[in-house]
Write a protein that holds these residues in place. Structure first.
Motif, short mmCIF file in Angstrom:
data_model
loop_
_atom_site.label_atom_id
_atom_site.label_comp_id
_atom_site.label_asym_id
_atom_site.label_seq_id
_atom_site.Cartn_x
_atom_site.Cartn_y
_atom_site.Cartn_z
N ALA A 196 65.59 4.91 -17.80
CA ALA A 196 66.99 4.55 -17.95
C ALA A 196 67.70 5.49 -18.91
N ALA A 197 67.02 5.95 -19.94
CA ALA A 197 67.64 6.87 -20.90
C ALA A 197 68.07 8.16 -20.21
N GLY A 198 67.27 8.65 -19.29
CA GLY A 198 67.63 9.85 -18.54
C GLY A 198 68.86 9.62 -17.68
N VAL A 199 68.97 8.45 -17.08
CA VAL A 199 70.13 8.10 -16.25
C VAL A 199 71.39 8.05 -17.11
N LEU A 200 71.30 7.35 -18.23
CA LEU A 200 72.47 7.21 -19.10
C LEU A 200 72.93 8.55 -19.66
#
Length: 120
Positions: free
Chosen positions: A62-66
């Motif tokens: 999720a951190a990569g997406v955000l």
């Protein structure tokens, strides 16, 4: 290619406004150039079918997406002057998808949770 267990993919579908297919192609190239420096981006590319545009993209968690969405915000705004976002989906393991629900819920995407799969 071996993919991480916390892989999250984004599935945005755009429909370009009449006559904007060529300018949209230039914006796609801007997206690719900007995304190329993101360390958590595992794959990224566009496919088209007439006036439809799909971005095929995967990130480490999720951190990569955000991070990606923050990084390309201005380019996304430009794309939305040339097209409509018809559908937006996020796919991944429950723990990662749950991290996206709060910050991205206002976009009203479909959140798909991984049920089972196979990796080679």
């Amino acid at each position: 290619m071996s993919l991480p267990a916390n892989l999250v993919t984004i599935h945005p579908y755009f429909k370009t406004h009449p006559g904007n297919e060529v300018p949209a192609r230039a914006v796609m190239e801007k997206f690719v150039a900007k995304t190329s420096s993101e360390p958590d981006c595992l794959f990224y590319g566009f496919t088209t079918l007439g006036d439809r545009v799909f971005c095929r993209e995967g990130y480490v968690g999720a951190a990569g997406v955000l991070h990606h969405l923050e990084n390309v915000g201005e380019i996304l705004a430009e794309m939305l002057t040339l097209s409509d976002l018809e559908r937006l989906e996020f796919h991944g393991p429950a723990a990662e998808i749950d991290l996206l629900r709060g910050p991205l819920g206002h976009l009203e995407p479909a959140f798909f949770v991984l049920a089972c799969g196979l990796e080679r």
